[in-house]
Motif scaffolding. Structure first.
Motif, PDB file in Angstrom:
ATOM      1  N   TYR A   1       0.822  -1.208   0.000  1.00 19.35           N
ATOM      2  CA  TYR A   1       0.000   0.000   0.000  1.00 19.35           C
ATOM      3  C   TYR A   1       0.861   1.264   0.000  1.00 19.35           C
ATOM      4  O   TYR A   1       0.630   2.185  -0.791  1.00 19.35           O
ATOM      5  CB  TYR A   1      -0.920  -0.011   1.226  1.00 19.35           C
ATOM      6  N   VAL A   2       1.859   1.306   0.863  1.00 16.23           N
ATOM      7  CA  VAL A   2       2.723   2.489   0.947  1.00 16.23           C
ATOM      8  C   VAL A   2       3.513   2.673  -0.344  1.00 16.23           C
ATOM      9  O   VAL A   2       3.662   3.802  -0.848  1.00 16.23           O
ATOM     10  CB  VAL A   2       3.668   2.377   2.158  1.00 16.23           C
ATOM     11  N   GLY A   3       4.017   1.584  -0.927  1.00 19.96           N
ATOM     12  CA  GLY A   3       4.761   1.688  -2.170  1.00 19.96           C
ATOM     13  C   GLY A   3       3.918   2.217  -3.310  1.00 19.96           C
ATOM     14  O   GLY A   3       4.353   3.092  -4.065  1.00 19.96           O
ATOM     15  N   LEU A   4       2.700   1.701  -3.437  1.00 16.71           N
ATOM     16  CA  LEU A   4       1.807   2.187  -4.491  1.00 16.71           C
ATOM     17  C   LEU A   4       1.416   3.642  -4.258  1.00 16.71           C
ATOM     18  O   LEU A   4       1.324   4.428  -5.210  1.00 16.71           O
ATOM     19  CB  LEU A   4       0.553   1.314  -4.546  1.00 16.71           C
ATOM     20  N   ARG A   5       1.201   4.004  -2.990  1.00 20.68           N
ATOM     21  CA  ARG A   5       0.818   5.386  -2.686  1.00 20.68           C
ATOM     22  C   ARG A   5       1.941   6.355  -3.030  1.00 20.68           C
ATOM     23  O   ARG A   5       1.704   7.423  -3.608  1.00 20.68           O
ATOM     24  CB  ARG A   5       0.453   5.510  -1.201  1.00 20.68           C
ATOM     25  N   LEU A   6       3.182   6.003  -2.709  1.00 19.86           N
ATOM     26  CA  LEU A   6       4.307   6.880  -3.014  1.00 19.86           C
ATOM     27  C   LEU A   6       4.532   7.006  -4.519  1.00 19.86           C
ATOM     28  O   LEU A   6       4.825   8.097  -5.021  1.00 19.86           O
ATOM     29  CB  LEU A   6       5.572   6.357  -2.331  1.00 19.86           C
ATOM     30  N   CYS A   7       4.395   5.898  -5.240  1.00 26.53           N
ATOM     31  CA  CYS A   7       4.541   5.954  -6.699  1.00 26.53           C
ATOM     32  C   CYS A   7       3.448   6.821  -7.324  1.00 26.53           C
ATOM     33  O   CYS A   7       3.719   7.637  -8.219  1.00 26.53           O
ATOM     34  CB  CYS A   7       4.504   4.553  -7.294  1.00 26.53           C
ATOM     35  N   PHE A   8       2.221   6.638  -6.856  1.00 25.16           N
ATOM     36  CA  PHE A   8       1.103   7.430  -7.372  1.00 25.16           C
ATOM     37  C   PHE A   8       1.304   8.904  -7.071  1.00 25.16           C
ATOM     38  O   PHE A   8       1.026   9.770  -7.913  1.00 25.16           O
ATOM     39  CB  PHE A   8      -0.198   6.923  -6.754  1.00 25.16           C
ATOM     40  N   ARG A   9       1.810   9.208  -5.879  1.00 27.27           N
ATOM     41  CA  ARG A   9       2.082  10.598  -5.511  1.00 27.27           C
ATOM     42  C   ARG A   9       3.176  11.192  -6.390  1.00 27.27           C
ATOM     43  O   ARG A   9       3.091  12.351  -6.819  1.00 27.27           O
ATOM     44  CB  ARG A   9       2.487  10.663  -4.043  1.00 27.27           C
ATOM     45  N   LEU A  10       4.200  10.406  -6.688  1.00 27.98           N
ATOM     46  CA  LEU A  10       5.280  10.869  -7.553  1.00 27.98           C
ATOM     47  C   LEU A  10       4.761  11.176  -8.953  1.00 27.98           C
ATOM     48  O   LEU A  10       5.125  12.200  -9.556  1.00 27.98           O
ATOM     49  CB  LEU A  10       6.380   9.821  -7.606  1.00 27.98           C
ATOM     50  N   PHE A  11       3.906  10.315  -9.477  1.00 27.62           N
ATOM     51  CA  PHE A  11       3.327  10.558 -10.799  1.00 27.62           C
ATOM     52  C   PHE A  11       2.475  11.830 -10.806  1.00 27.62           C
ATOM     53  O   PHE A  11       2.523  12.619 -11.758  1.00 27.62           O
ATOM     54  CB  PHE A  11       2.473   9.361 -11.227  1.00 27.62           C
ATOM     55  N   LEU A  12       1.701  12.033  -9.749  1.00 31.03           N
ATOM     56  CA  LEU A  12       0.864  13.232  -9.666  1.00 31.03           C
ATOM     57  C   LEU A  12       1.703  14.498  -9.589  1.00 31.03           C
ATOM     58  O   LEU A  12       1.342  15.530 -10.158  1.00 31.03           O
ATOM     59  CB  LEU A  12      -0.073  13.141  -8.463  1.00 31.03           C
ATOM     60  N   LEU A  13       2.832  14.440  -8.885  1.00 31.76           N
ATOM     61  CA  LEU A  13       3.724  15.589  -8.811  1.00 31.76           C
ATOM     62  C   LEU A  13       4.246  15.981 -10.188  1.00 31.76           C
ATOM     63  O   LEU A  13       4.259  17.157 -10.565  1.00 31.76           O
ATOM     64  CB  LEU A  13       4.892  15.287  -7.866  1.00 31.76           C
ATOM     65  N   VAL A  14       4.678  14.988 -10.942  1.00 32.39           N
ATOM     66  CA  VAL A  14       5.215  15.262 -12.275  1.00 32.39           C
ATOM     67  C   VAL A  14       4.123  15.780 -13.206  1.00 32.39           C
ATOM     68  O   VAL A  14       4.329  16.737 -13.962  1.00 32.39           O
ATOM     69  CB  VAL A  14       5.871  13.997 -12.852  1.00 32.39           C
ATOM     70  N   LEU A  15       2.951  15.168 -13.158  1.00 33.04           N
ATOM     71  CA  LEU A  15       1.864  15.584 -14.035  1.00 33.04           C
ATOM     72  C   LEU A  15       1.387  16.996 -13.716  1.00 33.04           C
ATOM     73  O   LEU A  15       1.100  17.781 -14.623  1.00 33.04           O
ATOM     74  CB  LEU A  15       0.696  14.597 -13.922  1.00 33.04           C
ATOM     75  N   SER A  16       1.295  17.341 -12.435  1.00 41.38           N
ATOM     76  CA  SER A  16       0.836  18.685 -12.071  1.00 41.38           C
ATOM     77  C   SER A  16       1.829  19.747 -12.505  1.00 41.38           C
ATOM     78  O   SER A  16       1.443  20.795 -13.032  1.00 41.38           O
ATOM     79  CB  SER A  16       0.597  18.763 -10.559  1.00 41.38           C
ATOM     80  N   SER A  17       3.127  19.492 -12.321  1.00 37.41           N
ATOM     81  CA  SER A  17       4.133  20.459 -12.765  1.00 37.41           C
ATOM     82  C   SER A  17       4.177  20.552 -14.282  1.00 37.41           C
ATOM     83  O   SER A  17       4.421  21.636 -14.839  1.00 37.41           O
ATOM     84  CB  SER A  17       5.510  20.067 -12.220  1.00 37.41           C
ATOM     85  N   SER A  18       3.925  19.439 -14.972  1.00 34.32           N
ATOM     86  CA  SER A  18       3.914  19.476 -16.437  1.00 34.32           C
ATOM     87  C   SER A  18       2.733  20.278 -16.959  1.00 34.32           C
ATOM     88  O   SER A  18       2.869  21.077 -17.886  1.00 34.32           O
ATOM     89  CB  SER A  18       3.859  18.051 -17.000  1.00 34.32           C
ATOM     90  N   LEU A  19       1.551  20.082 -16.358  1.00 31.32           N
ATOM     91  CA  LEU A  19       0.363  20.779 -16.828  1.00 31.32           C
ATOM     92  C   LEU A  19       0.428  22.269 -16.545  1.00 31.32           C
ATOM     93  O   LEU A  19       0.073  23.097 -17.391  1.00 31.32           O
ATOM     94  CB  LEU A  19      -0.886  20.179 -16.166  1.00 31.32           C
ATOM     95  N   LEU A  20       0.874  22.633 -15.346  1.00 31.71           N
ATOM     96  CA  LEU A  20       0.852  24.039 -14.947  1.00 31.71           C
ATOM     97  C   LEU A  20       2.058  24.823 -15.452  1.00 31.71           C
ATOM     98  O   LEU A  20       1.974  26.041 -15.594  1.00 31.71           O
ATOM     99  CB  LEU A  20       0.778  24.142 -13.423  1.00 31.71           C
ATOM    100  N   LEU A  21       3.169  24.138 -15.715  1.00 33.30           N
ATOM    101  CA  LEU A  21       4.376  24.889 -16.063  1.00 33.30           C
ATOM    102  C   LEU A  21       4.949  24.494 -17.418  1.00 33.30           C
ATOM    103  O   LEU A  21       4.820  25.221 -18.393  1.00 33.30           O
ATOM    104  CB  LEU A  21       5.433  24.709 -14.967  1.00 33.30           C
ATOM    105  N   THR A  22       5.594  23.344 -17.496  1.00 37.34           N
ATOM    106  CA  THR A  22       6.446  23.062 -18.645  1.00 37.34           C
ATOM    107  C   THR A  22       5.681  22.958 -19.953  1.00 37.34           C
ATOM    108  O   THR A  22       6.156  23.422 -20.990  1.00 37.34           O
ATOM    109  CB  THR A  22       7.225  21.760 -18.409  1.00 37.34           C
ATOM    110  N   TYR A  23       4.495  22.331 -19.938  1.00 34.87           N
ATOM    111  CA  TYR A  23       3.765  22.124 -21.186  1.00 34.87           C
ATOM    112  C   TYR A  23       2.896  23.314 -21.575  1.00 34.87           C
ATOM    113  O   TYR A  23       2.552  23.466 -22.752  1.00 34.87           O
ATOM    114  CB  TYR A  23       2.888  20.879 -21.083  1.00 34.87           C
ATOM    115  N   THR A  24       2.490  24.146 -20.643  1.00 25.17           N
ATOM    116  CA  THR A  24       1.581  25.251 -20.943  1.00 25.17           C
ATOM    117  C   THR A  24       2.212  26.628 -20.756  1.00 25.17           C
ATOM    118  O   THR A  24       1.530  27.632 -20.928  1.00 25.17           O
ATOM    119  CB  THR A  24       0.324  25.162 -20.048  1.00 25.17           C
TER     120      THR A  24
END
Length: 270
Positions: free
Chosen positions: A105-128
């Motif tokens: 559970y903790v491993g999946l949660r940390l991986c999911f959190r890492l993916f969300l961090l990258v996606l949020s920074s990509s949407l708000l900054l690098t890609y737009t």
């Protein structure tokens, strides 16, 4: 190799037309608040919010997914370290390695959190947001510190140059790897020292070309009478608009809802 991380995708969507200062501040706030989410429901709500932002951004899903490729190895290591080291009820064992329910559970949660961090920074900054606009936004945010001698313009210029040349250096490294491979260079097989020796045939030319590119850039800036940001005007003048206020209000409502649910609904593990 096509390098997509950090590349700007032109467009006229809701996120593209937002004030870059608002996007920059919200991106940093999102990254900080992300670490306070402990339950799965909070992460799922935030993922749904990012899905809505992706719809507004009009960025191809394939392009957004490519931003996750550079962190797949880090996510895999994070998952394995947590899944096989955290104590709990054993689900699977292979010799000394034991996969536990809590570790899974903790491993999946940390991986999911890492993916969300990258996606949020990509949407708000690098890609737009283009690198030049990000640099201008940073200079505006740091401008109150100028009275204390903080080099706001110089810092924003360095960040802008770094963001601009990261894809260029990545593409050049790929060309060097192909060129050296065609000449018989071996940098991905053999022992440790053999691989290091092979990598030197790529790193040294890449370092030399990067230094030469920096010298050419400095010469070009001096030829255009650039001597700092004092007295310089700017083409873009930022102003807070209705869409920015809507995004700020939506963010406040989102995180209030996440923290209420995160502290009300019990998680799988305490």
């Amino acid at each position: 190799m096509k390098f997509h991380l950090g590349q700007y995708v032109p467009g006229d969507s809701f996120l593209h037309t937002m004030d870059p200062r608002v996007k920059l501040v919200l991106s940093v706030v999102y990254m900080i608040l992300m670490f306070f989410i402990q339950g799965a429901w909070g992460l799922l709500i935030y993922a749904a919010f990012l899905l809505v932002l992706w719809g507004f951004s009009k960025i191809p899903f394939r392009r957004l997914g490519q931003s996750l490729k550079p962190i797949l190895f880090l996510a895999a290591i994070t998952f394995l370290l947590n899944a096989f080291t955290i104590e709990g009820d054993i689900l699977f064992s292979l010799g000394p390695l034991e996969l536990t329910d809590r570790g899974l559970y903790v491993g999946l949660r940390l991986c999911f959190r890492l993916f969300l961090l990258v996606l949020s920074s990509s949407l708000l900054l690098t890609y737009t947001t283009s690198p030049l606009v990000i640099a201008d936004a940073l200079e505006d945010l740091f401008s109150p510190l100028k009275r204390f001698g903080f080099p706001a313009h110089e810092l924003s210029l360095m960040i802008s140059i770094a963001l601009r040349f990261v894809p260029t250096i990545a593409e050049e490294s790929e060309k060097l790897m192909r060129a050296q491979s065609s000449r018989g260079a071996n940098y991905d097989t053999g022992g440790l020292f053999k691989r290091i020796k092979g990598l030197l045939t790529i790193l040294i030319p890449l370092f030399v070309s990067s230094v030469q590119r920096a010298l050419d850039l400095a010469t070009a800036m001096e030829a255009r009478a650039y001597f700092g940001g004092e007295g310089r005007t700017r083409l873009r003048v930022f102003a807070i608009q209705k869409r920015d206020l809507v995004m700020i209000v939506a963010s406040v409502i989102l995180w209030t809802l996440i923290f209420i649910i995160d502290n009300t609904i019990p998680g799988i593990f305490i």
